[in-house]
Design a protein around this motif. Structure first.
Motif, PDB file in Angstrom:
ATOM      1  N   TYR A   1       0.852  -1.187   0.000  1.00 52.68           N
ATOM      2  CA  TYR A   1       0.000   0.000   0.000  1.00 52.68           C
ATOM      3  C   TYR A   1       0.887   1.235   0.000  1.00 52.68           C
ATOM      4  CZ  TYR A   1      -3.053   3.639   1.941  1.00 52.68           C
ATOM      5  OH  TYR A   1      -3.733   4.808   2.179  1.00 52.68           O
ATOM      6  N   ASP A   2       0.693   2.079  -0.996  1.00 55.35           N
ATOM      7  CA  ASP A   2       1.423   3.342  -1.101  1.00 55.35           C
ATOM      8  C   ASP A   2       0.748   4.341  -0.159  1.00 55.35           C
ATOM      9  OD1 ASP A   2       2.383   5.865  -1.800  1.00 55.35           O
ATOM     10  OD2 ASP A   2       2.640   5.329  -3.897  1.00 55.35           O
ATOM     11  N   ILE A   3       1.434   4.684   0.937  1.00 52.09           N
ATOM     12  CA  ILE A   3       0.831   5.529   1.970  1.00 52.09           C
ATOM     13  C   ILE A   3       0.485   6.910   1.437  1.00 52.09           C
ATOM     14  CG2 ILE A   3       1.220   6.616   4.211  1.00 52.09           C
ATOM     15  CD1 ILE A   3       2.999   4.233   4.937  1.00 52.09           C
ATOM     16  N   LYS A   4       1.411   7.546   0.741  1.00 52.60           N
ATOM     17  CA  LYS A   4       1.171   8.898   0.235  1.00 52.60           C
ATOM     18  C   LYS A   4       0.212   8.886  -0.951  1.00 52.60           C
ATOM     19  CE  LYS A   4       3.684  13.121  -0.984  1.00 52.60           C
ATOM     20  NZ  LYS A   4       5.034  13.725  -1.202  1.00 52.60           N
ATOM     21  N   GLY A   5       0.365   7.889  -1.835  1.00 58.31           N
ATOM     22  CA  GLY A   5      -0.483   7.819  -3.023  1.00 58.31           C
ATOM     23  C   GLY A   5      -1.838   7.191  -2.773  1.00 58.31           C
ATOM     24  N   ASP A   6      -2.005   6.573  -1.607  1.00 58.32           N
ATOM     25  CA  ASP A   6      -3.276   5.961  -1.210  1.00 58.32           C
ATOM     26  C   ASP A   6      -3.761   4.954  -2.261  1.00 58.32           C
ATOM     27  OD1 ASP A   6      -5.498   5.392   0.309  1.00 58.32           O
ATOM     28  OD2 ASP A   6      -6.691   7.038  -0.522  1.00 58.32           O
ATOM     29  N   LYS A   7      -2.885   4.032  -2.623  1.00 61.36           N
ATOM     30  CA  LYS A   7      -3.299   2.984  -3.558  1.00 61.36           C
ATOM     31  C   LYS A   7      -2.554   1.689  -3.227  1.00 61.36           C
ATOM     32  CE  LYS A   7       0.069   4.297  -7.136  1.00 61.36           C
ATOM     33  NZ  LYS A   7       0.245   4.676  -8.559  1.00 61.36           N
ATOM     34  N   THR A   8      -3.193   0.588  -3.588  1.00 60.54           N
ATOM     35  CA  THR A   8      -2.633  -0.737  -3.316  1.00 60.54           C
ATOM     36  C   THR A   8      -2.298  -1.420  -4.629  1.00 60.54           C
ATOM     37  OG1 THR A   8      -3.951  -0.926  -1.299  1.00 60.54           O
ATOM     38  CG2 THR A   8      -3.073  -2.956  -2.205  1.00 60.54           C
ATOM     39  N   GLU A   9      -1.177  -2.127  -4.649  1.00 59.16           N
ATOM     40  CA  GLU A   9      -0.802  -2.852  -5.847  1.00 59.16           C
ATOM     41  C   GLU A   9      -0.239  -4.216  -5.477  1.00 59.16           C
ATOM     42  OE1 GLU A   9       2.036  -0.318  -7.721  1.00 59.16           O
ATOM     43  OE2 GLU A   9       3.680  -0.861  -6.376  1.00 59.16           O
TER      44      GLU A   9
END
Length: 765
Positions: free
Chosen positions: A355-363
């Motif tokens: 989970y990208d904390i700053k970008g708020d997205k999961t990959e």
């Protein structure tokens, strides 16, 4: 994937599959991995020493776990992922196991566990080449710390550890062993999973101190932070991130790792009082992580959108709750990279995501791994590790008077030369059987998947007759007892889904693969009339048969006591059974003079102490509400048995006389209950001696998914100092039931218990 760890620079991921260590790029578009192990031994617990070197634990030599180091051996290519050459170096060489290495943030120190009987928690300096020096032993005893974490300045260690009361607390200890460990949680409920905030302000942990629900908490490390009010924190300005210059580019030789880390200040005086609760939601929270700025807590908790668990974030003050994953995806093993950019976590089947904390997205982070399995060599490893697990962890160091080394030699070839994994399992279990101990066993997975069919059950006892199956008995509440699909005694089933039943056919073959599917039965009643029934068979009738048995016991107690006594059977020593027990205190005990508590055929669990709280409650007062009496002094003795139990007690309480029953089918915690009930003087114990199978058990999963159970804690009766393993609870009144007691609808043990309890009640009148 069983485990993983991200490199300090965040570019690589090391992970473990089937005892092999792999490395891959932390890239959502790249799945290729490199096998660094290529060995039939079990390599586990990887830890990055630096961006090109990994420390891990392996039993590849000397039949015990040691610390090893792997890195590129190609001087022209030091990248461990890109290199085609790798060298493995052994770092420790002792007779004891070394395990669970944790590297400090600066890569200069290592903490790890050592030992079996005499367990040590060790900290040492480690060079870039893996040389260990200046070793210090921080703790030594029967157990070692869990969830070990280095402080941001690498001067302190936090960890959780059990005491002999099996209460888990969180400690902070100086890494140079200059001071004793400090208990920073100080609570009789479990505190675990510590996590430092990188800003040095907080130490987070998971605690069950509030209503026994595991929640996220933290302790303020500095008193001055704890003293601040809400308004003080509201007025605090959030530091702004420095703007990057236009020509800023990532550089391999960045000096960010050489920046001096600010020392962590800890005010230890009364530190355990400076705690704050972050979450307070239904279910249990776990896997706590704190963002780099110390503001946001990440954790795994019960999903709010579906059945299962999900990853959440919340501010340290309990605000801004956010569900990150959705739908009960059951993430696990969450970690944060060193720079605090991503939260990594595993999902079902070992899949890896971040989970990208700053970008708020999961990959998703796909991976592929190639393993060549040497089954013969792997079987040797499995035998050795399973054997060592018992050697190092069996509750009795004398092995019930057996020579465990000799047994290992006796069964070694019988196991490793077995033709199938099932034969291996059976031979290993024969070896375990020589210890004459309960709570043991070895299970092995099927190497080949086979079709697993289930036979549908109607809920009727049947016997073959000419051209059909005759109904002898219908089980209450079963499919055959439902109004829409009811069968009656003396009905004859003549066909299933149009297939006629005859003497040459196997009736139950017609019910194969039918659970939870409607089938059509042709039935002839006792008068010869034909009818068709659509019925939906079930997989199991166990619970219905149990409920029928309990219902019959209740009827017998009603008969034997002439309606004066109540009856409760405790099916298992688990919380669902305990909740039924609490309900039945009223449902079965309402208006009764006494109660029979039955733990016959109870397989055990862990709820004896809850039951003791209910049955051993001592009433210290009684109350009289307005309207119950016109003259308190005159009438007060009429109310001596009344206390606001439902209002004041954590659990219900039984304050009237009781008696308990046990038998040879009472196992484990049901036996602990029987011992406690008798020796604490709660009441008489009736029946026959219990099984004598009492040990706290755990176990270890092995490289191929096999599992060996491990009894690790003995139980002794305090009143007699006797071992409860092979030491059954012996009833005060021994009564044998007839062989055909169920068929005759009688119960001599129940009758004796009713007679004894009524005698005690009548003697006090």
């Amino acid at each position: 994937m069983e485990d993983y760890i991200v490199s300090p620079n965040g570019k690589l991921i090391c992970f473990v599959i089937r005892g092999e260590i792999f490395v891959k790029e932390a890239d959502k578009d790249k799945s290729r991995s490199v096998n660094l192990s290529n060995n039939p031994a079990r390599d586990i617990s990887p830890a990055w020493l630096n961006d090109s070197t990994i420390v891990f634990t392996s039993d590849r030599e000397n039949n015990n776990y040691e610390l090893y180091l792997v890195k590129s051996s190609d001087k022209s290519q030091q990248n461990i992922f890109k290199s085609l050459k790798h060298a493995i170096t052994k770092l420790t060489d002792t007779d004891a196991d070394e395990s669970d290495p944790v590297i400090s943030g600066d890569g200069k120190k290592i903490a790890y566990a050592r030992g079996t009987d005499k367990k040590q928690f060790v900290v040492a300096e480690i060079s870039a080449e893996g040389k260990l020096s200046n070793e210090k032993i921080l703790t030594e005893g029967w157990t070692t710390p869990n969830s070990v974490k280095w402080s941001p300045d690498n001067k302190w260690l936090s960890y959780s550890m059990d005491d002999l009361y099996f209460n888990t607390e969180v400690f902070i200890q100086a890494a140079d062993n200059s001071s004793k460990p400090v208990n920073v949680t100080m609570h009789p409920r479990e505190d675990s999973q510590p996590f430092w905030s990188a800003d040095g302000s907080k130490l987070g942990f998971i605690s069950a101190r509030n209503n026994r629900s595991s929640d996220a908490w933290f302790v303020w490390l500095k008193k001055e932070d704890w003293e601040k009010t809400k308004s003080d924190w509201d007025e605090k300005e959030t530091p702004k991130e420095p703007a990057a210059a236009k020509d800023d580019k990532p550089k391999e030789n960045s000096k960010k790792d050489s920046v001096k880390v600010k020392p962590v200040k800890i005010d230890f005086d009364r530190i355990h009082e400076r705690i704050a609760q972050v979450t307070n939601f239904p279910g249990d929270e776990s896997n706590l992580i704190i963002s780099k700025d110390g503001e946001t807590f990440f954790y795994i908790g019960e999903s709010s959108t579906a059945k299962g668990r999900d990853l959440y974030s919340i501010k340290w003050d309990g605000k801004d709750l956010k569900e990150i994953t959705k739908g009960g995806s059951n993430p696990s093993n969450a970690t944060m990279d060193k720079d605090g950019k991503y939260i990594y976590f595993m999902k079902r089947g070992g899949a890896l995501s971040r989970y990208d904390i700053k970008g708020d997205k999961t990959e998703a982070l796909p991976y592929s791994a190639k393993i060549k399995i040497d089954y013969a060599a792997e079987r040797e490893q499995i035998f050795n590790e399973a054997w060592r697990t018992i050697r190092d962890g069996f509750y009795d160091p004398q092995f019930h008077g057996n020579d465990w080394n000799a047994l290992g030699k006796k069964y070694h070839d019988l196991c490793v030369m077995a033709s199938t994994s099932q034969d291996f399992r059976d031979m290993f279990n024969n070896m375990l059987g020589e210890l004459n101990s309960s709570h043991m066993g070895f299970t092995a997975p099927e190497r080949i998947e086979t079709q697993k069919d289930a036979t549908g059950l109607l809920g009727a006892e049947l016997t073959p007759v000419e051209n059909g199956m005759k109904v002898l008995r219908v089980i209450p509440n079963s499919p055959a007892d439902k109004s829409s699909s009811k069968l009656y005694v003396n009905d004859i089933i003549t066909s299933v889904n149009g297939t006629e039943i005859n003497a040459a056919a196997n009736f139950y073959e017609l019910l194969n693969t039918t659970p939870d599917e409607k089938i059509l039965l042709s039935v002839k009643d006792k008068d010869g009339k034909d009818r068709e029934i659509a019925i939906r068979p079930v997989t199991s009738l166990r619970q219905l048969l149990y409920q029928e048995w309990v219902s019959n016991r209740k009827s017998l107690v009603e008969k034997y006591s002439n309606g004066r006594l109540g009856y409760i059977h405790i099916q298992g020593m688990d919380f669902p059974s305990f909740e039924v027990f609490e309900r039945e205190l009223t449902a079965a005990g309402y208006g009764k003079e006494g109660l029979l508590v039955d733990v016959r055929y109870n397989g055990g669990g862990s709820t004896t102490d809850y039951l003791m709280t209910v049955l051993n409650y001592k009433q210290h007062a009684y109350t009289i509400p307005r309207g119950a009496s016109d003259n308190l002094e005159k009438d007060k003795l009429k109310f001596r048995d009344y206390y606001p139990i439902g209002e004041r007690l954590v659990f219900a309480a039984w304050t009237k006389p009781s008696i308990a029953l046990c038998n040879e089918g009472s196992y484990s915690n049901a036996e602990i209950f029987s011992h406690a009930y008798k020796t604490l003087g709660i009441g008489k114990l009736v029946g026959v001696p219990t099984n004598g199978s009492v040990i706290s058990t755990g176990g270890k999963q092995l490289i191929d998914g096999s599992f060996v159970r491990l009894p690790g804690r003995g139980w002794f009766v305090k009143a007699t100092d006797k071992n409860e393993e092979l030491g059954p609870a012996v009833p005060d009144i021994i009564v044998q039931n007839d062989v055909d007691w169920i068929a005759k609808d009688s119960d001599s043990q129940l009758k004796a218990a009713c007679d004894e309890l009524l005698k005690e009640i009548d003697s006090k009148k």
